[in-house]
Design a protein around this motif. Structure first.
Motif, PDB file in Angstrom:
ATOM      1  N   LYS A   4      -7.530  97.080  25.407  1.00 14.04           N
ATOM      2  CA  LYS A   4      -7.756  95.671  25.038  1.00 14.04           C
ATOM      3  C   LYS A   4      -8.717  95.603  23.845  1.00 14.04           C
ATOM      4  CE  LYS A   4      -6.608  93.537  29.447  1.00 14.04           C
ATOM      5  NZ  LYS A   4      -5.670  94.625  29.773  1.00 14.04           N
ATOM      6  N   TYR A  59      -2.098  95.937  23.619  1.00 14.73           N
ATOM      7  CA  TYR A  59      -3.283  95.309  24.218  1.00 14.73           C
ATOM      8  C   TYR A  59      -3.162  95.311  25.740  1.00 14.73           C
ATOM      9  CZ  TYR A  59      -6.911  91.760  25.010  1.00 14.73           C
ATOM     10  OH  TYR A  59      -8.026  91.083  25.448  1.00 14.73           O
ATOM     11  N   ARG A  60      -2.007  94.959  26.246  1.00 18.18           N
ATOM     12  CA  ARG A  60      -1.813  94.864  27.700  1.00 18.18           C
ATOM     13  C   ARG A  60      -1.707  96.233  28.353  1.00 18.18           C
ATOM     14  NH1 ARG A  60       2.649  95.202  30.632  1.00 18.18           N
ATOM     15  NH2 ARG A  60       3.976  95.085  28.772  1.00 18.18           N
ATOM     16  N   ARG A 105      -5.838  91.554  19.350  1.00 17.33           N
ATOM     17  CA  ARG A 105      -5.710  90.128  19.665  1.00 17.33           C
ATOM     18  C   ARG A 105      -5.807  89.286  18.394  1.00 17.33           C
ATOM     19  NH1 ARG A 105      -7.479  86.699  24.841  1.00 17.33           N
ATOM     20  NH2 ARG A 105      -6.400  84.805  24.171  1.00 17.33           N
ATOM     21  N   ALA A 157       0.387  89.354  27.656  1.00 17.79           N
ATOM     22  CA  ALA A 157      -0.857  90.032  27.305  1.00 17.79           C
ATOM     23  C   ALA A 157      -2.071  89.122  27.403  1.00 17.79           C
ATOM     24  CB  ALA A 157      -0.762  90.604  25.887  1.00 17.79           C
ATOM     25  N   PHE A 158      -1.896  87.846  27.072  1.00 15.79           N
ATOM     26  CA  PHE A 158      -3.051  86.956  26.945  1.00 15.79           C
ATOM     27  C   PHE A 158      -2.992  85.758  27.886  1.00 15.79           C
ATOM     28  CE2 PHE A 158      -2.240  88.989  22.761  1.00 15.79           C
ATOM     29  CZ  PHE A 158      -3.354  89.828  22.753  1.00 15.79           C
ATOM     30  N   SER A 161     -10.110  94.107  20.401  1.00 16.51           N
ATOM     31  CA  SER A 161     -10.191  92.754  19.842  1.00 16.51           C
ATOM     32  C   SER A 161      -9.356  92.605  18.577  1.00 16.51           C
ATOM     33  CB  SER A 161     -11.646  92.396  19.552  1.00 16.51           C
ATOM     34  OG  SER A 161     -12.219  93.305  18.610  1.00 16.51           O
TER      35      SER A 161
END
Length: 393
Positions: A72, A67-68, A77, A133-134, A74
């Motif tokens: 990205k 993701y990072r 995540r 990442a988040f 969904s």
């Protein structure tokens, strides 16, 4: 050369994003109970409903990093959030804070291996990557607190039950901790100095106890005083893939330090010795086990080709080439890359086969187990894509 690296980058990125990661998302993600199954057959059919705790943390690292670093998406995540929740709610024994090794699909305990801390190290990796990442700094601190617990488990007598009555030291622990703390440091730059001291200690332990110039090998086990255990099978056992993995961890640390000469020499030496020991000149690929003295091997799978040593050999050789530009490392990377594409990729159902006989015939077509899941393969593509992207510029 740039055109070749452009094509390689496209191939690796496409395989990662369109074959490897989607396979585990489609067939492994348990949207009912949370977390990830890894016991999957070739076409994704579920073979095993119990869940590997190792892979809850490992998969968290993979999908958070993808993701990072890549895209990205969904769905990445969504899986990461599920994995974090499953780990926190089901993978720790509330009686002592230690982690399980295997749990049921609902998250009930099945197996706890109190002689190891690998479930904890992989959770640290996952929490650190999730934090980065988040933008969740609280998970970097959770990773750090878990690391401190691991240090206590290792230091306090009686916390870990030894595998052997005969005292010994194992290569796997400092090697895994080197990688674990390197990832943690990226998530907690404010503790960089402290964590770098720990990394220095792990590297020194590897160099002093396991890198053996007298035999030109990296051993898996030795006596507590550093003497070799050459009078029994375990003491002579070499695992080339494991040693090559440790080599690239050290090379990555050398590169981070601006090309530290001593660390670069140590990592290259480990790679040179163990690639030479591990590569099968007749059939290709990295063989699973060797004997340090060239004696007959005892493990019945000693000459098989498992998926993960090929991954580590690809990363290590490409990283070495990126650091010194020597063609021998590019050639070895290309050998490994060709071997993987010829024998391990499953063009029909996606992902990779995991287990080949020495002559490269298929041992079993399954895609996952308690030990094979989304980690070594996607990590190879993630790390190599980053390296290739810089090489093609």
């Amino acid at each position: 050369m740039n055109q070749k690296f452009d094509q390689l980058y496209h191939d690796y990125k496409n395989t990662l994003l369109e074959s490897v990661l989607p396979f585990w998302l489609q067939y492994g993600f348990d949207k009912t109970h949370g977390g990830l199954y890894t016991g999957l057959d070739r076409n994704g059919t579920l073979l095993e409903t119990e869940k590997s705790v190792w892979f809850q943390g490992r998969a968290l690292w993979v999908y958070a990093t993808a993701y990072r670093q890549m895209e990205k998406r969904s769905e990445y995540r969504e899986l990461c959030d599920s994995l974090v929740s499953f780990i926190e709610n089901h993978c720790f024994d509330p009686s002592d804070g230690r982690m399980y090794f295997r749990v049921s699909q609902e998250g009930n305990p099945v197996v706890k291996r109190i002689r190891y801390v690998f479930s904890e190290t992989f959770a640290i990796l996952g929490f650190a990557a999730y934090s980065r990442a988040f933008d969740k700094p609280e998970y970097a601190m959770k990773a750090y607190e878990l690391f401190r617990k691991v240090e206590r488990y290792l230091q306090e007598p009686g916390m870990l039950v030894p595998k052997f009555e005969r005292e010994s030291k194992g290569f796997g622990l400092p090697m895994i901790l080197l990688n674990t703390v390197s990832e943690l440091r990226e998530a907690l730059p404010e503790k960089s100095e402290e964590l770098t001291r720990s990394i220095d200690g792990y590297i020194k332990e590897i160099e002093v106890f396991f890198v053996r110039p007298e035999l030109k090998v990296v051993v898996e086990q030795c006596n507590p005083d550093g003497t070799l255990q050459l009078d029994h099978f375990e003491g002579r056992l070499l695992n080339p893939g494991h040693a090559i993995e440790g080599a690239w961890f050290i090379l990555a640390e050398a590169k981070r330090r601006g090309g530290d000469v001593e660390l670069t020499h140590l990592g290259m030496t480990m790679l040179d010795w163990m690639f030479a020991r591990g590569w099968d000149e007749e059939y290709g690929g990295i063989i699973y086990f060797r004997d340090a003295l060239g004696k007959s091997a005892t493990e019945y799978w000693h000459d098989m080709k498992f998926w993960w040593p090929q991954c580590e050999a690809a990363i290590a050789n490409l990283l070495a080439y990126s650091m010194n530009g020597k063609q021998e490392y590019l050639h070895q990377f290309e050998q490994v890359d060709k071997y993987i594409k010829t024998h391990f990729l499953d063009e029909e159902y996606g992902e990779w086969f995991g287990y080949l006989h020495r002559d490269n015939t298929l041992s079993t077509p399954l895609k996952g187990s308690m030990y094979k899941g989304p980690f070594h393969i996607p990590r190879m593509y993630l790390v190599c894509c980053e390296l290739i992207d810089k090489l093609r510029r």
